[in-house]
Write an enzyme that holds these catalytic residues in place. Structure first.
Site, PDB file in Angstrom:
ATOM      1  N   SER A   1       0.786  -1.231   0.000  1.00  0.00           N
ATOM      2  CA  SER A   1       0.000   0.000   0.000  1.00  0.00           C
ATOM      3  C   SER A   1       0.815   1.277   0.000  1.00  0.00           C
ATOM      4  O   SER A   1       0.297   2.330  -0.365  1.00  0.00           O
ATOM      5  CB  SER A   1      -0.939   0.008   1.211  1.00  0.00           C
ATOM      6  OG  SER A   1      -0.206  -0.049   2.415  1.00  0.00           O
TER       7      SER A   1
ATOM      8  N   HIS B   1      -5.492  -3.465  -2.178  1.00  0.00           N
ATOM      9  CA  HIS B   1      -5.132  -2.547  -3.265  1.00  0.00           C
ATOM     10  C   HIS B   1      -4.989  -3.245  -4.610  1.00  0.00           C
ATOM     11  O   HIS B   1      -4.595  -2.615  -5.595  1.00  0.00           O
ATOM     12  CB  HIS B   1      -3.856  -1.789  -2.916  1.00  0.00           C
ATOM     13  CG  HIS B   1      -4.047  -0.769  -1.846  1.00  0.00           C
ATOM     14  ND1 HIS B   1      -4.536   0.497  -2.109  1.00  0.00           N
ATOM     15  CD2 HIS B   1      -3.828  -0.817  -0.515  1.00  0.00           C
ATOM     16  CE1 HIS B   1      -4.602   1.185  -0.978  1.00  0.00           C
ATOM     17  NE2 HIS B   1      -4.180   0.405  -0.002  1.00  0.00           N
TER      18      HIS B   1
ATOM     19  N   LYS C   1     -12.178   0.577  -1.193  1.00  0.00           N
ATOM     20  CA  LYS C   1     -11.250   1.255  -2.103  1.00  0.00           C
ATOM     21  C   LYS C   1     -11.825   1.237  -3.516  1.00  0.00           C
ATOM     22  O   LYS C   1     -12.705   2.021  -3.828  1.00  0.00           O
ATOM     23  CB  LYS C   1      -9.861   0.619  -1.985  1.00  0.00           C
ATOM     24  CG  LYS C   1      -9.265   0.830  -0.586  1.00  0.00           C
ATOM     25  CD  LYS C   1      -7.913   0.208  -0.428  1.00  0.00           C
ATOM     26  CE  LYS C   1      -7.263   0.592   0.889  1.00  0.00           C
ATOM     27  NZ  LYS C   1      -8.028   0.205   2.086  1.00  0.00           N
TER      28      LYS C   1
END
Length: 416
Positions: free
Chosen positions: A203, A231, A262
Site C-alpha cells: 500500500s 489494493h 477502495k
C-alpha cells in the site's frame, strides 16, 4: 444565586492523568510527524472541496471512481427505502439480511471461490481471520512490509511469527525450510499449520507481490498462503478480480482478503476461501461476532459495484492509462517514484518536514496529495503518496503535473 460547576473545581485541583499526551503531541509537531485532519465538504471524486477549497484529489483510494457512480447511488437509495437505515444487530443474532447473503454469494462467484464472509472493514477482516485460524501450535510467516492490519491480526493470534525481508522469496524459502526442519520452538513437534501472509499490492510502495514464487515456496514446504488484496481488488486481474486472478493462481491460495472501501467505492472487507473457512469465521471471528453488520445501503452499493466492474471494463482501462501517463511524466520531471507497478505512486521525499512542506505547497497550488510519514513508513522514507483514478481527466492530470513541477523546483527537489 450562582452555582459552581463541579468540573471547573476539579480541573483546578486534580492532576490531569493524560497530561503526558500534550508533550507527546508537541514532540510530534516538532518532528513534522503530526498530521491534522483535512475536512472534505463535497462528494469524493477527482476534484473535491477540502478545507473549503476545491482541489484536484490525488489522495483517495477510489480507483475506479465508483464512490459517485450513479448506479451505486441508486442502489443505496433503493436499499434504504426497502430495508431502512441500519441493520440493527450483529450477524449472528438478528443482523443478517438477504442483502448480506446476496453480496457474499456474488463476491464468491466473482472471486472464483466456494464462499465469502463480509466484515465491517478490511482491517477487521484481517484481525478476524488470522487469530481465528492460527494458534500456539502454528506458525505465521509474514512479509516485512505487510499492512498494519495484518500485523495487528498476528499480534492477536497466539501463534508464533517470523518476518522475511520484503519480497525476498529466497529468505521465505529458508524460513519455511527451517520451520519444517526444527518444528515448534516449544518442543511440541511439527507445526500443525504454517500460514504465509502477504499483501497482493503493497500500500505504500505500489509494488506487486511475487505471488507465483511465494505460492511455489509455500507448496514446497506444506504451507498455506493468505493474500490481502485491498489494493489489488478492482485494479489487477480480469475486471478487478485481484492478484490471484492476475497470476492465474486459482485454487492455490487458501485465503484472499479484500476490501470494499477502495476500488469498490463503498465500505467493508471480506474473506474469500472455502466453505469451512467461512463457517469457522462465523463461529469464532471476534470482529464479526461483536460488530453490527453493514447497513443495507452499504451492502446494496457493494453488490452493484461488482456488477459495474464486470459490465464497465473501460473503467479499469482508463485507470491504467491515467496511471501510465502520470508515472511517465513524474519520472520525466525528475521525481523518484520508487518501485511502484500500480496506481499507487509514491513521490519520495525522504525527510518528513520536506514531505509536509511539499504537500502544503501542492495544496496551495490546488492539488490535494497527502504526505506519508512515520510510523506509516520509516523515518527516512517520507513521501507524497498519489493515486490517480479512472475519473481523472487529461486536464486534471495536466494541472496536477504542472503543480508538481512548480513545487518540486521551488523546494529544490527537481532541476529548474
Amino acid at each position: 444565586m450562582t452555582t459552581s460547576n463541579p468540573a471547573d473545581a476539579a480541573a483546578t485541583t486534580a492532576p490531569d492523568p493524560l497530561g503526558f499526551l500534550a508533550q507527546e503531541l508537541a514532540d510530534l509537531r516538532e518532528k513534522h510527524l503530526y498530521r491534522p485532519l483535512r475536512v472534505m465538504s463535497s462528494a469524493q471524486g477527482p476534484t473535491a472541496t477540502v478545507d473549503g477549497r476545491q482541489v484536484i484529489s490525488l489522495s483517495s483510494n477510489d480507483y475506479l471512481g465508483l464512490t459517485h457512480h450513479p448506479r451505486l447511488r441508486q442502489a443505496a437509495l433503493n436499499a434504504v427505502e426497502r430495508f431502512g437505515a441500519g441493520s440493527g444487530a450483529v450477524r449472528t443474532i438478528a443482523g443478517t439480511m438477504s442483502l448480506h447473503e446476496e453480496l457474499e454469494a456474488e463476491l464468491a462467484r466473482f472471486k472464483g471461490v466456494e464462499a465469502v464472509l463480509t466484515f465491517q472493514s478490511g482491517f477487521t477482516a484481517n484481525t478476524g481471520v488470522i487469530p481465528t485460524i492460527t494458534g500456539e501450535a502454528d506458525l505465521i510467516v509474514s512479509d516485512g512490509l505487510n499492512h498494519a492490519s495484518i500485523i495487528d491480526g498476528m499480534r492477536l493470534s497466539k501463534a508464533p511469527r517470523v518476518v522475511y525481508p520484503h519480497s525476498d522469496v529466497g529468505a521465505l524459502r529458508d524460513l519455511l525450510a527451517k520451520a519444517r526442519e526444527d518444528g515448534r520452538a516449544d518442543g511440541g513437534g511439527p507445526h500443525r499449520f504454517i500460514l504465509v501472509v502477504t499483501d497482493g499490492v503493497f500500500s505504500m510502495d505500489g509494488d506487486i507481490a511475487r505471488l507465483p514464487e511465494i505460492v511455489a515456496a509455500a507448496e514446497a514446504h506444506g504451507a498455506a498462503v493468505m493474500v490481502d488484496d485491498a489494493h489489488a481488488s478492482g485494479v489487477l486481474g480480469r475486471n478487478g478480480r485481484g492478484s490471484v486472478d492476475h497470476f492465474d493462481l486459482h485454487g492455490r491460495v487458501a485465503i484472499q482478503v479484500g476490501t470494499l472501501s477502495k476500488a469498490v467505492g463503498v465500505l467493508g472487507g471480506y474473506v474469500a476461501g472455502s466453505q469451512n473457512l467461512r463457517d469457522m469465521l462465523i463461529q469464532r471471528a471476534r470482529p464479526f461476532l461483536f460488530s453490527t453488520s453493514a447497513p443495507p445501503a452499504v451492502a446494496a452499493a457493494c453488490l452493484e459495484a461488482v456488477h459495474v466492474m464486470e459490465q464497465e471494463p473501460e473503467l479499469m482501462e482508463r485507470l491504467w492509462a491515467n496511471t501510465a501517463r502520470f508515472k511517465d511524466e513524474l519520472r520525466r520531471l525528475g521525481f523518484d517514484i520508487g518501485v511502484s507497478e500500480t496506481p499507487i505512486t509514491p513521490v519520495m521525499m525522504g525527510e518528513s518536514g520536506v514531505a509536509q512542506r511539499f504537500s502544503d505547497n501542492l495544496f496551495d497550488a490546488g492539488v490535494f496529495a497527502q504526505p506519508i510519514v512515520y510510523p506509516t513508513v520509516a523515518l527516512d522514507k517520507a513521501r507524497i503518496r498519489t493515486i490517480v483514478t479512472a475519473a481523472h481527466t487529461d486536464e486534471h492530470l495536466e494541472r496536477a503535473l504542472a503543480a508538481f513541477d512548480r513545487v518540486g523546483r521551488e523546494l529544490g527537489l527537481t532541476a529548474g
